[in-house]
Design a protein around this motif. Structure first.
Motif, PDB file in Angstrom:
ATOM      1  N   ASP A 125       1.091 -11.108  -0.684  1.00 39.71           N
ATOM      2  CA  ASP A 125       1.198  -9.940  -1.553  1.00 39.71           C
ATOM      3  C   ASP A 125       1.083 -10.343  -3.029  1.00 39.71           C
ATOM      4  O   ASP A 125       0.879 -11.516  -3.350  1.00 39.71           O
ATOM      5  CB  ASP A 125       2.496  -9.168  -1.270  1.00 39.71           C
ATOM      6  N   GLY A 126       1.236  -9.390  -3.921  1.00 37.23           N
ATOM      7  CA  GLY A 126       1.105  -9.626  -5.356  1.00 37.23           C
ATOM      8  C   GLY A 126       2.142 -10.559  -5.936  1.00 37.23           C
ATOM      9  O   GLY A 126       1.956 -11.110  -7.027  1.00 37.23           O
ATOM     10  N   CYS A 127       3.244 -10.779  -5.233  1.00 36.35           N
ATOM     11  CA  CYS A 127       4.305 -11.676  -5.700  1.00 36.35           C
ATOM     12  C   CYS A 127       4.154 -13.089  -5.143  1.00 36.35           C
ATOM     13  O   CYS A 127       5.014 -13.936  -5.374  1.00 36.35           O
ATOM     14  CB  CYS A 127       5.673 -11.111  -5.319  1.00 36.35           C
ATOM     15  N   GLY A 128       3.101 -13.324  -4.370  1.00 36.78           N
ATOM     16  CA  GLY A 128       2.882 -14.650  -3.803  1.00 36.78           C
ATOM     17  C   GLY A 128       3.631 -14.903  -2.512  1.00 36.78           C
ATOM     18  O   GLY A 128       3.714 -16.033  -2.047  1.00 36.78           O
ATOM     19  N   ARG A 129       4.180 -13.850  -1.907  1.00 32.94           N
ATOM     20  CA  ARG A 129       4.902 -13.980  -0.634  1.00 32.94           C
ATOM     21  C   ARG A 129       4.065 -13.408   0.509  1.00 32.94           C
ATOM     22  O   ARG A 129       3.125 -12.671   0.285  1.00 32.94           O
ATOM     23  CB  ARG A 129       6.219 -13.221  -0.721  1.00 32.94           C
ATOM     24  N   ALA A 171       2.880 -10.905   3.016  1.00 35.70           N
ATOM     25  CA  ALA A 171       2.911  -9.447   2.934  1.00 35.70           C
ATOM     26  C   ALA A 171       3.640  -8.851   4.128  1.00 35.70           C
ATOM     27  O   ALA A 171       3.478  -9.300   5.265  1.00 35.70           O
ATOM     28  CB  ALA A 171       1.492  -8.904   2.850  1.00 35.70           C
TER      29      ALA A 171
END
Length: 120
Positions: free
Chosen positions: A11-15, A17
């Protein structure tokens, strides 16, 4: 419970999804329908083998057989999560289309999904 989105991505936070409950069930249905038996290492009987039928000649008998086997696979692998209300499997040219209406057992929500795959 955390449910990983399919296909796997970050995802956009680097985790890894996540998927919501409805999306997760849809992902599981898609994985079951478009996985051929033998593709999973620890579950060689998982899958419906539907993609093998993309180029078979269309006939009422084939459609009936596919609907029967897909319904049985959905009941076997996802019967604790969903109740299949209706199922339609059609093939046109090199595209296989599955229209499924199901009830999510945990919530009672009725969902209708169309899944399609094209042949190579």
């Amino acid at each position: 419970m955390r449910q990983i989105d399919h296909p796997f991505h970050v995802d956009g936070c680097g985790r890894t999804a996540d998927a919501g409950a409805d999306d997760h069930i849809r992902d599981m249905i898609e994985q079951l329908l478009f996985t051929s038996p033998g593709e999973r290492v620890n579950r060689p009987d998982f899958g419906s083998g539907l993609l093998r039928k993309v180029f078979d000649p269309n006939s009422p008998e084939l459609a009936t057989a596919l609907q029967f086997t897909v319904q049985a696979d959905l009941q076997r692998w996802l019967g604790d999560l969903i109740e299949v209300r209706s199922l339609e499997v059609t093939g046109e040219d090199a595209t296989l289309r599955v229209v499924i209406e199901y009830m999510v057992r945990a919530t009672g929500d009725v969902q209708r999904r169309t899944l399609a795959r094209g042949g190579a």
